[in-house]
Design a protein around this motif. Structure first.
Motif, PDB file in Angstrom:
ATOM      1  N   THR A 113       8.750 -23.462 -28.026  1.00  0.00           N
ATOM      2  CA  THR A 113       8.905 -22.799 -26.703  1.00  0.00           C
ATOM      3  C   THR A 113      10.074 -22.773 -26.263  1.00  0.00           C
ATOM      4  N   LEU A 114      10.442 -21.981 -25.317  1.00  0.00           N
ATOM      5  CA  LEU A 114      11.661 -21.705 -24.779  1.00  0.00           C
ATOM      6  C   LEU A 114      12.301 -22.749 -24.014  1.00  0.00           C
ATOM      7  N   ALA A 115      11.503 -23.820 -23.543  1.00  0.00           N
ATOM      8  CA  ALA A 115      12.133 -25.081 -22.711  1.00  0.00           C
ATOM      9  C   ALA A 115      12.393 -26.008 -23.966  1.00  0.00           C
ATOM     10  N   ASP A 116      11.862 -26.115 -25.143  1.00  0.00           N
ATOM     11  CA  ASP A 116      12.264 -26.907 -26.320  1.00  0.00           C
ATOM     12  C   ASP A 116      13.465 -26.516 -26.531  1.00  0.00           C
ATOM     13  N   LEU A 117      13.979 -25.177 -26.884  1.00  0.00           N
ATOM     14  CA  LEU A 117      15.074 -24.683 -27.428  1.00  0.00           C
ATOM     15  C   LEU A 117      16.170 -24.762 -26.314  1.00  0.00           C
ATOM     16  N   LEU A 118      16.128 -25.111 -25.078  1.00  0.00           N
ATOM     17  CA  LEU A 118      17.449 -24.988 -24.422  1.00  0.00           C
ATOM     18  C   LEU A 118      17.962 -26.401 -24.217  1.00  0.00           C
ATOM     19  N   ILE A 119      18.621 -26.726 -25.500  1.00  0.00           N
ATOM     20  CA  ILE A 119      19.147 -28.221 -25.703  1.00  0.00           C
ATOM     21  C   ILE A 119      20.618 -27.911 -25.316  1.00  0.00           C
ATOM     22  N   PRO A 120      21.141 -28.814 -24.289  1.00  0.00           N
ATOM     23  CA  PRO A 120      22.507 -28.842 -24.051  1.00  0.00           C
ATOM     24  C   PRO A 120      23.374 -29.239 -24.901  1.00  0.00           C
ATOM     25  N   CYS A 121      24.687 -28.774 -24.786  1.00  0.00           N
ATOM     26  CA  CYS A 121      25.910 -29.094 -25.736  1.00  0.00           C
ATOM     27  C   CYS A 121      26.402 -30.344 -25.168  1.00  0.00           C
ATOM     28  N   TYR A 122      26.041 -31.458 -25.759  1.00  0.00           N
ATOM     29  CA  TYR A 122      26.344 -32.955 -25.251  1.00  0.00           C
ATOM     30  C   TYR A 122      27.939 -33.439 -25.651  1.00  0.00           C
ATOM     31  N   HIS A 123      28.359 -32.557 -26.587  1.00  0.00           N
ATOM     32  CA  HIS A 123      29.761 -32.843 -26.861  1.00  0.00           C
ATOM     33  C   HIS A 123      30.780 -31.507 -26.594  1.00  0.00           C
ATOM     34  N   LYS A 124      31.997 -31.719 -27.112  1.00  0.00           N
ATOM     35  CA  LYS A 124      32.944 -30.736 -26.516  1.00  0.00           C
ATOM     36  C   LYS A 124      32.730 -29.230 -27.038  1.00  0.00           C
ATOM     37  N   SER A 125      32.392 -28.336 -26.132  1.00  0.00           N
ATOM     38  CA  SER A 125      31.859 -26.873 -26.352  1.00  0.00           C
ATOM     39  C   SER A 125      31.954 -26.225 -25.161  1.00  0.00           C
ATOM     40  N   GLU A 126      32.352 -24.926 -25.446  1.00  0.00           N
ATOM     41  CA  GLU A 126      32.339 -23.989 -24.551  1.00  0.00           C
ATOM     42  C   GLU A 126      31.069 -23.589 -23.815  1.00  0.00           C
ATOM     43  N   THR A 127      30.271 -23.478 -24.373  1.00  0.00           N
ATOM     44  CA  THR A 127      28.936 -23.045 -23.915  1.00  0.00           C
ATOM     45  C   THR A 127      27.938 -24.286 -23.474  1.00  0.00           C
ATOM     46  N   VAL A 128      27.012 -23.910 -22.473  1.00  0.00           N
ATOM     47  CA  VAL A 128      26.476 -25.038 -21.736  1.00  0.00           C
ATOM     48  C   VAL A 128      25.475 -25.223 -22.927  1.00  0.00           C
ATOM     49  N   TYR A 129      24.516 -24.406 -23.622  1.00  0.00           N
ATOM     50  CA  TYR A 129      23.601 -24.634 -24.500  1.00  0.00           C
ATOM     51  C   TYR A 129      23.835 -24.749 -25.915  1.00  0.00           C
ATOM     52  N   ASP A 130      23.479 -25.460 -26.823  1.00  0.00           N
ATOM     53  CA  ASP A 130      23.778 -25.480 -28.137  1.00  0.00           C
ATOM     54  C   ASP A 130      23.479 -24.301 -28.871  1.00  0.00           C
ATOM     55  N   VAL A 131      24.187 -23.172 -28.955  1.00  0.00           N
ATOM     56  CA  VAL A 131      23.892 -21.941 -29.675  1.00  0.00           C
ATOM     57  C   VAL A 131      23.890 -22.311 -31.220  1.00  0.00           C
ATOM     58  N   ASP A 132      24.868 -22.940 -31.656  1.00  0.00           N
ATOM     59  CA  ASP A 132      25.196 -23.318 -32.809  1.00  0.00           C
ATOM     60  C   ASP A 132      23.663 -23.985 -33.721  1.00  0.00           C
ATOM     61  N   LEU A 133      23.281 -24.729 -32.797  1.00  0.00           N
ATOM     62  CA  LEU A 133      22.080 -25.713 -33.348  1.00  0.00           C
ATOM     63  C   LEU A 133      20.910 -24.712 -33.420  1.00  0.00           C
ATOM     64  N   VAL A 134      20.727 -23.720 -32.538  1.00  0.00           N
ATOM     65  CA  VAL A 134      19.735 -22.946 -32.796  1.00  0.00           C
ATOM     66  C   VAL A 134      19.786 -22.055 -33.761  1.00  0.00           C
ATOM     67  N   GLN A 135      21.083 -21.376 -34.067  1.00  0.00           N
ATOM     68  CA  GLN A 135      21.290 -20.559 -35.119  1.00  0.00           C
ATOM     69  C   GLN A 135      21.039 -21.205 -36.366  1.00  0.00           C
ATOM     70  N   ARG A 136      21.181 -22.398 -36.605  1.00  0.00           N
ATOM     71  CA  ARG A 136      20.893 -23.288 -37.757  1.00  0.00           C
ATOM     72  C   ARG A 136      19.449 -23.405 -37.857  1.00  0.00           C
ATOM     73  N   LEU A 137      18.580 -23.679 -36.673  1.00  0.00           N
ATOM     74  CA  LEU A 137      17.247 -23.798 -36.728  1.00  0.00           C
ATOM     75  C   LEU A 137      16.549 -22.337 -37.209  1.00  0.00           C
ATOM     76  N   LEU A 138      17.294 -21.359 -36.836  1.00  0.00           N
ATOM     77  CA  LEU A 138      16.819 -19.869 -37.257  1.00  0.00           C
ATOM     78  C   LEU A 138      17.239 -19.615 -38.671  1.00  0.00           C
ATOM     79  N   GLU A 139      18.137 -20.195 -39.321  1.00  0.00           N
ATOM     80  CA  GLU A 139      18.567 -19.966 -40.535  1.00  0.00           C
ATOM     81  C   GLU A 139      17.486 -20.848 -41.453  1.00  0.00           C
ATOM     82  N   HIS A 140      17.101 -22.003 -41.090  1.00  0.00           N
ATOM     83  CA  HIS A 140      16.215 -22.840 -41.845  1.00  0.00           C
ATOM     84  C   HIS A 140      14.708 -22.402 -42.061  1.00  0.00           C
ATOM     85  N   PHE A 141      14.596 -21.635 -40.619  1.00  0.00           N
ATOM     86  CA  PHE A 141      13.379 -20.700 -40.630  1.00  0.00           C
ATOM     87  C   PHE A 141      13.093 -19.540 -41.505  1.00  0.00           C
TER      88      PHE A 141
END
Length: 657
Positions: free
Chosen positions: A376-404
């Protein structure tokens, strides 16, 4: 359920009420009594040995202890001072409580063996070397017999003993207490529960908990359905390493993977309460989570806290939490749908936050990719807890999509799974579009990251681009400083032919879109109308087979005139003006058509009565109308040739005359 059997089954004698005693003690004692931090023996002779364990002192006699403990004998006789009267044993497993029971056993005082004290007493007897070569029926033999014949036959006792082993490492491991209790629990959890009314260790005290042997033959119990999760609460009280041992043993015995997965989720929600609700962390607070992670224990659970303290206690608690998550990841059954995708994503959120091992995070990401369409959308809104320019972890979602996508390519090769794969891709496409819309509000999100994520899915995954258009429009609204080139590149990921009528109407009036995209939207809408008219003609019986004017996005782009590609900024105002004038012409045309109908009625009336005066007035009005129409057509619609206007006027004159 599986309650303790009688001690007679163990083939040994206990005192009254399940007590064990030693018949040889050599010193007449009346009992033990405690004063402060010291224990004393009430005997006919004074004590001659002080045993110190931690802060507790035991004033005892040498003979009863040395006759049954090989370790104490060796300590005293190996010492140069044979008159030694003090021994310190801070490393004794079980601590002062276990030594107190062992000392009472040496004096012949009855000792009550229970599930709560047996593991500590068994380890202490091994430490003290109270074996059979010193005395028949020594403490090692009796504690071992109680474990084998009483504890392991009881569900409740096995769990209690395994729980007490948490403070007895590595002794409990080396003596196989952990292994035997884990296998006993696993065997009972996998046993056929039909016709048995079970007791639940973890249930509230007011819930009845009849014994296994008593309810086995009950006729009413045979009709009671036992839920498959009856053992979840009991096993969840165990420490993570012992829980892993139990789950591993259950897997070996062949329990269904979905039941095992449900048990793991139950354990995780108890010890990681942050997983219970799966609430989305607000974007404004996401950055505050980095390097501010800690945890605290409360009622058997490990709780996440956001704090700035960096003391040793917080570090140890964070370490325990990290070990819990890593252990849970390692025991999740490999089958798809063994646990929910929402649980995996919430676990992934916490794993990213507390910096779990990268290898385990990668494994968890692959698991999410296997069932990414369930997210669900709420599950994907994972914040960047480490140094990053964006609020949400876009790279993580990109990797999840690649695995899918990798997983879907494997499944789509099977004809039986192809339809499911297409449906899964369509659901993921809608999910990604919603995620992009939510993500677009982040002003630090670069157009490149937005475009890469939008283009990650194949074009066939989206049957409609309305969601993608909504995300693009939201991004353009939140980033008004984008250049014309950046806006054109961003809109290139959208297929105008896949927009609905409502989306086309919105896009045609959207000033944030590049003018070229507006023209493409208008052109594609016109093509849709033309194709729809042609399809209607085919339905009415047209013999020739209709071919769509524009079939795909590529020909649409090729069909766009080259002249549209230059000077759009300067021509945008003119196009809007032409639209306004076109609407005005349409309104005037309708007005003139109404006037012409009225004049025709008047003309017919005049011919009938042959009134010359009325004829003259009508002719003058018609002449005036013809001149006005010619002037307006000449000014507003220069594309109509003058000859056509003259032909129209001549026709009207000929018909009138």
């Amino acid at each position: 359920m599986w309650e303790s059997e009688t001690e007679a089954a163990a083939g040994m004698k206990y005192g009254d009420d399940g007590l064990i005693t030693s018949t040889k003690h050599g010193v007449k004692v009346e009992g033990f009594h405690q004063k402060g931090n010291s224990w004393y023996v009430t005997a006919d002779i004074p004590s001659d040995l002080l045993v110190q364990i931690g802060e507790i002192n035991f004033h005892l006699h040498k003979y009863p202890l040395l006759s049954r403990s090989g370790k104490l004998t060796r300590i005293i006789y190996d010492s140069r001072d044979h008159d030694i009267n003090k021994i310190v044993m801070d490393d004794l497993p079980g601590g002062p409580e276990a030594f107190e029971l062992a000392a009472k056993f040496c004096y012949g005082i009855a000792v009550d063996l229970t599930a709560s004290n047996i593991s500590g007493l068994r380890c202490a007897s091994e430490y003290l070397e109270m074996a059979e070569d010193l005395e028949e029926g020594n403490l090692i033999f009796k504690t071992e017999a109680f474990l084998s014949y009483v504890v392991l036959s009881s569900w409740r006792d096995s769990i209690v003993v395994l729980k007490t082993c948490e403070n007895l490492s590595p002794w409990a491991e080396n003596l196989q207490i952990v292994r035997r209790c884990s296998e006993s629990i696993a065997w009972k959890a996998c046993a056929n529960s039909k016709g048995i009314k079970w007791s639940y260790t973890g249930r509230p005290p007011n819930v009845s908990s009849p014994k296994f042997n008593e309810m086995k033959d009950s006729s009413s119990s045979r009709n009671q359905q036992v839920p498959p999760d009856w053992w979840f609460e009991d096993v969840s009280i165990l420490r993570i390493d012992h829980f892993v041992r139990v789950i591993t043993a259950i897997k070996v015995k062949g329990m269904r993977f979905e039941v095992i997965g449900a048990g793991i989720m139950h354990y995780a929600t108890k010890w990681l309460p942050g997983l219970k609700n799966g609430t989305t962390i607000e974007a404004d607070e996401a950055r505050n989570y980095s390097n501010n992670i800690g945890s605290c224990s409360s009622e058997g659970g490990v709780h996440m806290i956001v704090a700035g303290t960096r003391d040793n206690t917080s570090s140890l608690q964070a370490k325990d939490q990290r070990m819990t998550i890593e252990s849970l990841i390692s025991i999740i059954p490999p089958q798809k749908d063994s646990v929910s995708c929402s649980f995996l994503l919430r676990l992934l959120r916490m794993a990213s936050m507390i910096k779990v091992s990268p290898a385990l995070i990668t494994e968890l990401e692959k698991r999410v990719g296997m069932q990414f369409e369930q997210a669900t959308l709420a599950d994907l809104l994972i914040p960047c807890y480490h140094k990053s320019e964006t609020v949400y972890d876009v790279d993580l979602v990109q990797r999840l999509l690649e695995h899918f996508l990798v997983q879907e390519q494997t499944e789509s090769s099977s004809p039986s799974r192809q339809s499911f794969s297409e449906n899964a891709k369509a659901r993921v496409a809608r999910l990604v579009d919603s995620y992009l819309t939510e993500l677009s509000r982040d002003r630090n999100l670069s157009p490149t990251k937005f475009q890469v994520l939008a283009e990650a899915l194949p074009e066939s995954a989206r049957t409609s681009d309305d969601g993608l258009y909504r995300a693009i429009d939201s991004y353009l609204k939140a980033h008004p400083t984008l250049t014309e080139h950046e806006r054109k590149r961003l809109c290139r990921v959208m297929d105008c032919q896949k927009l609905s009528i409502d989306a086309c109407m919105h896009a045609a009036q959207n000033e944030r879109l590049p003018l070229r995209v507006v023209v493409q939207v208008l052109f594609s809408e016109q093509v849709k109308i033309t194709n729809a008219l042609a399809n209607n003609s085919l339905k009415e019986g047209a013999e020739s087979q209709y071919q769509p004017v524009i079939s795909n996005r590529k020909t649409l782009l090729e069909g766009t005139p080259q002249s549209f590609q230059e000077g759009w900024i300067a021509a945008k105002k003119d196009i809007n003006t032409l639209k306004f004038e076109l609407d005005s012409v349409k309104a005037k045309y309708l007005e003139l058509q109404n006037d012409m109908e009225n004049l025709q009625k008047q003309f017919d009336k005049m011919l009938k009565h042959k009134h010359t005066s009325a004829w003259s007035s009508g002719w003058k009005k018609l002449s005036k109308l013809t001149k006005m129409t010619s002037i307006e057509n000449h000014d507003i619609e220069p594309q109509i040739p003058t000859s056509e206007i003259r032909k129209t006027s001549r026709r009207w004159r000929n018909s009138i005359s």
